[in-house]
Design an enzyme around this catalytic site. Structure first.
Site, PDB file in Angstrom:
ATOM      1  N   ARG A  11       3.762  -8.111  -8.914  1.00  0.00           N
ATOM      2  CA  ARG A  11       4.225  -6.719  -9.050  1.00  0.00           C
ATOM      3  C   ARG A  11       5.548  -6.573  -8.303  1.00  0.00           C
ATOM      4  O   ARG A  11       5.610  -6.781  -7.093  1.00  0.00           O
ATOM      5  CB  ARG A  11       3.173  -5.766  -8.463  1.00  0.00           C
ATOM      6  N   HIS A  48      10.564   2.476  -7.106  1.00  0.00           N
ATOM      7  CA  HIS A  48       9.997   2.264  -5.770  1.00  0.00           C
ATOM      8  C   HIS A  48      11.048   2.740  -4.764  1.00  0.00           C
ATOM      9  O   HIS A  48      11.552   1.980  -3.948  1.00  0.00           O
ATOM     10  CB  HIS A  48       9.631   0.792  -5.583  1.00  0.00           C
ATOM     11  N   GLU A  80       3.950   5.693  -5.406  1.00  0.00           N
ATOM     12  CA  GLU A  80       3.612   6.630  -4.342  1.00  0.00           C
ATOM     13  C   GLU A  80       4.466   7.888  -4.304  1.00  0.00           C
ATOM     14  O   GLU A  80       5.216   8.111  -3.344  1.00  0.00           O
ATOM     15  CB  GLU A  80       3.715   5.936  -2.983  1.00  0.00           C
ATOM     16  N   ASN A 115      -2.636   2.074  -3.868  1.00  0.00           N
ATOM     17  CA  ASN A 115      -2.196   1.419  -2.639  1.00  0.00           C
ATOM     18  C   ASN A 115      -3.044   1.978  -1.518  1.00  0.00           C
ATOM     19  O   ASN A 115      -3.181   3.195  -1.382  1.00  0.00           O
ATOM     20  CB  ASN A 115      -0.728   1.744  -2.333  1.00  0.00           C
ATOM     21  N   TYR A 121      -4.132   1.254   2.747  1.00  0.00           N
ATOM     22  CA  TYR A 121      -3.991   0.465   3.979  1.00  0.00           C
ATOM     23  C   TYR A 121      -4.975   0.880   5.067  1.00  0.00           C
ATOM     24  O   TYR A 121      -5.506   0.052   5.782  1.00  0.00           O
ATOM     25  CB  TYR A 121      -2.563   0.596   4.531  1.00  0.00           C
ATOM     26  N   GLU A 172      -1.458  -2.428  -3.899  1.00  0.00           N
ATOM     27  CA  GLU A 172      -1.005  -2.855  -2.568  1.00  0.00           C
ATOM     28  C   GLU A 172      -2.159  -2.752  -1.593  1.00  0.00           C
ATOM     29  O   GLU A 172      -2.861  -1.739  -1.572  1.00  0.00           O
ATOM     30  CB  GLU A 172       0.108  -1.965  -1.996  1.00  0.00           C
TER      31      GLU A 172
HETATM   32  C1  GCO Z   1       4.195   1.427  -0.150  1.00  0.00           C
HETATM   33  C2  GCO Z   1       5.291   0.997   0.366  1.00  0.00           C
HETATM   34  C3  GCO Z   1       5.550  -0.381   0.686  1.00  0.00           C
HETATM   35  C4  GCO Z   1       5.405  -0.600   2.142  1.00  0.00           C
HETATM   36  C5  GCO Z   1       3.993  -0.898   2.481  1.00  0.00           C
HETATM   37  C6  GCO Z   1       3.765  -1.098   3.942  1.00  0.00           C
HETATM   38  O1  GCO Z   1       4.256   1.312  -1.428  1.00  0.00           O
HETATM   39  O2  GCO Z   1       3.396   1.941   0.588  1.00  0.00           O
HETATM   40  O3  GCO Z   1       5.775   1.136  -0.851  1.00  0.00           O
HETATM   41  O4  GCO Z   1       6.838  -0.493   0.218  1.00  0.00           O
HETATM   42  O5  GCO Z   1       6.227  -1.624   2.559  1.00  0.00           O
HETATM   43  O6  GCO Z   1       3.188   0.152   2.091  1.00  0.00           O
HETATM   44  O7  GCO Z   1       4.098   0.047   4.626  1.00  0.00           O
END
Ligand code: GCO
Length: 449
Positions: free
Chosen positions: A77, A121, A166, A292, A294, A355
């Site tokens: 991607r 992006h 995002e 995405n 985290y 992601e």
């Molecule tokens: C996202 C950001 C990424 C960041 C990653 C880490 O899509 O959230 O686009 O570019 O680098 O999330 O913070």
């Protein structure tokens, strides 16, 4: 020993984005983007760096594709830089920009790696920002024209397109908190930007359907569970408002056909820039949703912030939890919560995790990088994904963020997310231990615990 086995055909990939890896910022006719400008503004990037060179992927993509093959990736991607294709954002097309992505796509296909392209992006052409950027309603038509161009040029070979990466992050941080380009703090502007981003997505879906009719089309959303800092009613209500602003304001118009009522009420003193017909365009059916994810966030009531009256408590530390170098809690159950929510509240759409990853401590040796914390993070999140599949979630694939270390926005080169290290002095790449482990996962379609 437990075997964590994924379904046949599950897509294993890695992700990146143009401004974070390409470099070659002024080459082959590329126009200026808002991130070029923002990074050059003193005080915006912690280490004073820019993406001018980054990982020099523009010149080294062949080497990077070879590394993808070595990791056994089924998909990559990447994002297309709008100002490479249309240096002014609209008007004259820069053929050399299109040619670069065409070469990249051909190299990927030759290596057996499926190209997954994101159209936006965060690197808006600066010329469009001068016209108001995402706050100008015309941006939806400009974006659709750009999408059509890319669809025509690459749709014969790119079978998966994502419109926006995002929208919540680039509109909230770009127009409400000012931490990202274009660095504005402007609530009415934010409201327009967020609606126009949603609208631009819908129009781009239509443009891609017309020009790349055999491709699958989706969008990428960052979804954070927002947990209340305490069980009291005020904190719970505050968490609901953060969730409304960050998650539901973007998911609901896409998957439920309209903005959430509680947020419309909260913002009712401002004119909502929506026009008749917009809701239908935004809800244009898509083939998949990119997620995405985290970490989770904690919110509490805070009367100091007018209107929203919440605070996202970034300093909060959960007893017993590990935190990454970003200060993000490692908490895989939150990932399960996101997938369950899409399954139970949003009609169980086909999801690709576009992601997931972590900036962690690592030990660098001349020819190796030891990063056990990254591997542990990835392993725990993949176990959670596997459990979600068993619960009925429709997840078709997973992309680790990121293929290589890269320019981490306001953090410059100080945070490393790659499963491949980049030595920025020499541009040498070294596959980290986590990358070797990930290669075994892609090959075996799973792992043992
Ligand atoms: C996202 C950001 C990424 C960041 C990653 C880490 O899509 O959230 O686009 O570019 O680098 O999330 O913070």
């Amino acid at each position: 020993m437990t075997r964590i086995a994924f379904p046949t055909g599950f897509v294993w990939g890695a992700a990146s984005s143009a401004y974070q890896v390409e470099g070659a910022a002024a080459e082959d006719g590329r126009g200026e983007s808002i991130w070029d400008r923002f990074a050059r503004t003193s005080g915006k990037i912690v280490d004073g760096s820019t993406g001018d060179v980054a990982c020099d992927h523009y010149h080294r993509f062949a080497e990077d594709v070879a590394l993808m093959k070595e990791l056994g990736l089924g998909a990559y991607r990447f994002s297309i830089a709008w100002p490479r294709i249309l240096p002014e954002g609209k008007g004259p097309v820069n053929q050399r920009g299109l040619d670069f992505y065409s070469r990249l796509v051909d190299a990927l296909l030759a290596a057996g790696v499926a190209p997954w392209a994101t159209l936006y992006h965060w690197d808006l052409p600066a010329a469009l920002s001068d016209l108001g950027g995402w706050t100008n309603r015309d941006v939806a038509a400009w974006f659709a024209d750009y999408a059509a161009l890319v669809g025509r040029a690459l749709g014969d070979r790119v079978k998966h397109f994502m419109t926006l990466n995002e929208p919540q992050v680039f509109t909230i941080f770009g127009y409400l908190t000012g931490d990202h380009a274009p660095g504005l703090v402007d609530l009415p502007g934010y409201l327009r930007a967020s609606h126009h981003a949603n609208l631009a997505h819908g129009k781009a879906v239509q443009a891609l359907r017309a020009t790349a009719s055999r491709s699958q089309i989706g969008i990428v959303e960052q979804i954070f569970p927002i947990h209340p800092l305490s069980a009291n009613d005020a904190d719970r209500a505050a968490a609901g408002r953060v969730d409304g602003l960050f998650n539901r304001w973007f998911l609901d118009p896409l998957l439920k056909g309209g903005y959430p009522d509680d947020m419309l009420r909260l913002l009712s003193f401002l004119p909502l820039p929506a026009e008749p017909g917009d809701a239908e365009i935004i809800a244009e059916p898509i083939d998949f949703i990119g997620v995405n994810h985290y970490t989770r966030q904690f919110a509490r009531h805070d009367a100091e912030l007018p209107l929203f009256e919440f605070q996202v408590d970034l300093a909060h530390r959960e007893p017993g939890s590990d935190y990454t170098q970003m200060g993000w809690e490692v908490h895989a159950p939150s990932f399960g919560e996101v997938l369950a929510r899409l399954r139970d509240d949003y009609g169980n759409p086909l999801v690709y995790v576009t992601e997931n990853g972590a900036a962690t401590l690592e030990t660098v040796e001349p020819n190796a990088v030891h990063d056990p914390a990254r591997r542990a993070y990835l392993e725990s999140y993949l176990v959670e994904l596997h459990a979600a599949l068993a619960e009925g979630s429709r997840v078709g694939g997973y992309f680790v963020w990121s293929l290589t270390d890269n320019f981490e926005w306001a953090f410059g080169y100080t945070k490393h997310f790659g499963v491949i290290r980049v030595d920025y002095e020499t541009q040498r790449r070294i596959v980290k231990d986590s990358g070797r482990w990930y290669a075994s996962v892609t090959r075996e379609n799973g792992f043992s615990l």
